[in-house]
Each structure stands twice: as structure tokens, then as C-alpha cells.
Design a protein around this motif. Structure first.
Motif, PDB file in Angstrom:
ATOM      1  N   GLU A  60       0.839  -1.200   0.000  1.00 55.62           N
ATOM      2  CA  GLU A  60       0.000   0.000   0.000  1.00 55.62           C
ATOM      3  C   GLU A  60       0.871   1.246   0.000  1.00 55.62           C
ATOM      4  O   GLU A  60       1.831   1.346   0.756  1.00 55.62           O
ATOM      5  CB  GLU A  60      -0.946  -0.023   1.194  1.00 55.62           C
ATOM      6  N   VAL A  61       0.522   2.175  -0.858  1.00 53.53           N
ATOM      7  CA  VAL A  61       1.254   3.424  -0.988  1.00 53.53           C
ATOM      8  C   VAL A  61       0.635   4.480  -0.079  1.00 53.53           C
ATOM      9  O   VAL A  61       1.301   5.086   0.744  1.00 53.53           O
ATOM     10  CB  VAL A  61       1.261   3.915  -2.451  1.00 53.53           C
ATOM     11  N   VAL A  62      -0.667   4.697  -0.243  1.00 55.16           N
ATOM     12  CA  VAL A  62      -1.427   5.652   0.561  1.00 55.16           C
ATOM     13  C   VAL A  62      -2.790   5.030   0.838  1.00 55.16           C
ATOM     14  O   VAL A  62      -3.530   4.716  -0.104  1.00 55.16           O
ATOM     15  CB  VAL A  62      -1.612   7.001  -0.178  1.00 55.16           C
ATOM     16  N   GLY A  63      -3.117   4.844   2.059  1.00 55.43           N
ATOM     17  CA  GLY A  63      -4.420   4.257   2.390  1.00 55.43           C
ATOM     18  C   GLY A  63      -4.551   2.872   1.776  1.00 55.43           C
ATOM     19  O   GLY A  63      -3.700   2.011   1.955  1.00 55.43           O
ATOM     20  N   HIS A  64      -5.629   2.689   1.009  1.00 53.15           N
ATOM     21  CA  HIS A  64      -5.865   1.402   0.346  1.00 53.15           C
ATOM     22  C   HIS A  64      -5.374   1.389  -1.096  1.00 53.15           C
ATOM     23  O   HIS A  64      -5.675   0.467  -1.847  1.00 53.15           O
ATOM     24  CB  HIS A  64      -7.362   1.057   0.376  1.00 53.15           C
ATOM     25  N   ILE A  65      -4.633   2.399  -1.486  1.00 52.55           N
ATOM     26  CA  ILE A  65      -4.078   2.465  -2.843  1.00 52.55           C
ATOM     27  C   ILE A  65      -2.741   1.745  -2.842  1.00 52.55           C
ATOM     28  O   ILE A  65      -1.811   2.135  -2.134  1.00 52.55           O
ATOM     29  CB  ILE A  65      -3.921   3.924  -3.298  1.00 52.55           C
ATOM     30  N   PHE A  71       0.655   1.716 -10.687  1.00 53.55           N
ATOM     31  CA  PHE A  71       1.254   1.308 -11.959  1.00 53.55           C
ATOM     32  C   PHE A  71       0.202   1.247 -13.067  1.00 53.55           C
ATOM     33  O   PHE A  71       0.462   1.652 -14.198  1.00 53.55           O
ATOM     34  CB  PHE A  71       1.945  -0.046 -11.829  1.00 53.55           C
ATOM     35  N   GLY A  72      -0.967   0.719 -12.760  1.00 54.63           N
ATOM     36  CA  GLY A  72      -2.037   0.648 -13.757  1.00 54.63           C
ATOM     37  C   GLY A  72      -2.455   2.023 -14.230  1.00 54.63           C
ATOM     38  O   GLY A  72      -2.636   2.248 -15.433  1.00 54.63           O
TER      39      GLY A  72
END
Length: 120
Positions: A60-65, A71-72
Motif C-alpha cells: 500500500e502506498v497511501v491508504g488502500h491504494i 502502476f495501472g
């Protein structure tokens, strides 16, 4: 404008010998081939990471992202960026030369063919 009633000259065979046409093709290839290769490598990296680096892509980068979502979305962004870059490149480096060749072809066609009148 091309006259459909005019005898065929083999779609302007002289144009392949024109150095401006060779320059146009070279400019096009110098842009398109490397950009296409880079994009395909970027896409392949995305696919391979999705298949074989699941832990990395799930991070996870930020929160649930997660990385996979980023990348997509970057795939879309890079596609639009490439289209924009090509449009600017073509307008600046390809279109003027192509227009010059079109004018030359039209002038040569006008010199070699008599007007046949209206098509209507």
C-alpha cells in the motif's frame, strides 16, 4: 486534389527517391521506434510484476491504494503522454515536411495531367 479519372502513375513512384521523403521517414522512425520499445518494456514490467511480484504490487502506498493501482494508472498516463508528445513532435518535425511533399506532388500532378473537368 487527386483526380480519380486521371491515368494512374503508380501512386507517385518518384516520391520514394525524394530525399525529403527519406528524411521524413527517418524522423518518424527515430521517434516512434524508441518510444514504442520503451512503452512495451514498461508494459511488460507491469505485467511481470503483477504476475511474479505480488507482494510488491500489493504494498500500500497511501491508504488502500497499492503499487499495482498506481502502476495501472501510470499506464494510462504514459499512453496519453506519448500521444501528446507524438502530436507535438509531428506538428513540429513531420507535418511541415509532409506538407512540402504534398505541394510538390500536387504541382507535379498538375504539370503531368490536363484538367479533365468537373466530376459532377
Amino acid at each position: 486534389m487527386i483526380d480519380p479519372a486521371a491515368p494512374s502513375r503508380g501512386d507517385t513512384p518518384w516520391i520514394g527517391d525524394d530525399p525529403r521523403f527519406a528524411l521524413l521517414r527517418a524522423r518518424y522512425r527515430r521517434f516512434v521506434f524508441p518510444v514504442t520499445a520503451a512503452f512495451l518494456l514498461w508494459f511488460l514490467a507491469y505485467v511481470l510484476c503483477s504476475a511474479y511480484a505480488r507482494g510488491f504490487m500489493a504494498a500500500e502506498v497511501v491508504g488502500h491504494i497499492n503499487v499495482a493501482l498506481v502502476f495501472g494508472l501510470l499506464q494510462f498516463a504514459s499512453t496519453f503522454g506519448i500521444a501528446l508528445a507524438y502530436g507535438r513532435f509531428a506538428a513540429r518535425r513531420l507535418d511541415p515536411l509532409a506538407e512540402e511533399l504534398r505541394r510538390t506532388a500536387a504541382a507535379r500532378a498538375g504539370d503531368e495531367h490536363e484538367p479533365t473537368g468537373s466530376l459532377a
